[in-house]
Design an enzyme around this catalytic site. Structure first.
Site: not given
Ligand SMILES: NC(=O)c1ccc[n+]([C@@H]2O[C@H](COP(=O)([O-])OP(=O)(O)OC[C@H]3O[C@@H](n4cnc5c(N)ncnc54)[C@H](O)[C@@H]3O)[C@@H](O)[C@H]2O)c1
Length: 259
Positions: A124, A180, A210
């Site tokens: 991601a 993750n 992010h």
């Protein structure tokens, strides 16, 4: 002769089924074996897609070249060592399992001995290529800023509020859903103890974001992704599936772009 591979998939949920669909259309992938602890998920995928067969991992392992895991950290602990001992390459989505230093080091050593590769897709986030390159020259700081709406944390704030500011190692204990991304970024750069994580609740934002910020001898890096959720699993970013498909294409493609 054109490179043809047989793929094994563990986990037929949001990411596993996206990858199976993409792999089903890739001419370099001859056959696909899929397994899920919930049997009907694997069987359904096999009914929908021409190349997919439902088989338990131990049955399909001798047949495949690459195993793609998109199940859970538990599945990584259960299967990863057997996969590399069988000299098969492994793609891991549940990267949080690598947070366990002892497990990671043992697995990587086994992969070295058995001459196979373990791939961790960028998932991601964006910017891991830059972090990896920059780490060669020396990185001074690497920070991950994860921003979500207050509701995503079960809170109500009317202004931007920093919920956590500390090391990646501490962050994943308090915010396991970041595990993750934080683990992957830490491994790409300066490790779990030196990588900083900020977790922010912001009522203004619409999408989970992010952002990676880094300084080093190379200069300065800033990379941000605003993620849309995977329609099949709202807690998974759609980009995670796409990064896995891109990695699979990289494995079978003679032209390698980026690191
Ligand atoms: N690297 C990243 O950036 C990133 C991003 C999103 C998700 N993930 C991780 O990828 C994994 C898959 O995510 P998802 O959104 O597809 O999840 P999902 O819940 O939609 O699907 C997971 C599937 O795996 C199966 N499963 C779980 N444990 C199993 C086991 N031990 N053996 C066999 N099958 C098992 C479940 O039955 C389920 O069908 C999760 O661990 C998630 O944390 C990683």
């Amino acid at each position: 002769m054109v490179l043809m591979i047989t793929l094994g998939i563990i986990g037929c949920g949001a990411i596993g089924s996206d990858v199976a669909k993409a792999a089903d259309e890739m001419k370099e992938i001859a056959e696909i074996y899929a397994y899920d602890g919930v049997e009907e998920r694997g069987r359904k995928l096999a009914e929908e897609l021409g190349k997919v067969k439902f088989q338990p991992v131990d049955v399909f392992l001798p047949e495949v070249d690459v195993v793609f895991e998109a199940a859970s950290q538990q599945a990584v602990y259960e299967y990863a060592e057997r996969i590399v001992e069988a000299e098969k390459d492994l793609i891991v989505m549940s990267i949080g399992a690598f947070f366990d230093d002892e497990f990671r080091e043992r697995l990587v050593e086994k992969a070295r001995v058995h001459n196979c590769k373990i791939y961790l897709p960028s998932g991601a986030v964006a910017g891991l290529d830059g972090i990896k390159a920059a780490s060669i020259g020396g990185l001074d700081t690497v920070t991950l800023v994860t921003t979500k709406s207050p509701e995503a944390f079960g809170k109500h704030f009317d202004r931007r509020t920093i919920l956590f500011d500390g090391s990646a190692r501490e962050a994943v204990q308090l915010f396991p859903r970041n595990v993750n991304v934080a683990s992957c970024l830490s491994m790409a750069g300066i490790g779990l103890d030196r990588t900083k994580v900020k977790v922010v609740a912001d009522p203004v934002i619409r999408f989970n974001s992010h952002k990676i910020l880094a300084h080093g001898k190379f200069g300065r890096l800033r990379a941000e992704v605003e993620n849309l959720p995977n329609p099949k699993n709202p807690s998974t970013s759609y980009l995670a599936s796409l990064s896995a498909i891109a990695l699979l294409k990289k494995i079978v493609n003679p032209l390698q772009i980026g690191i």
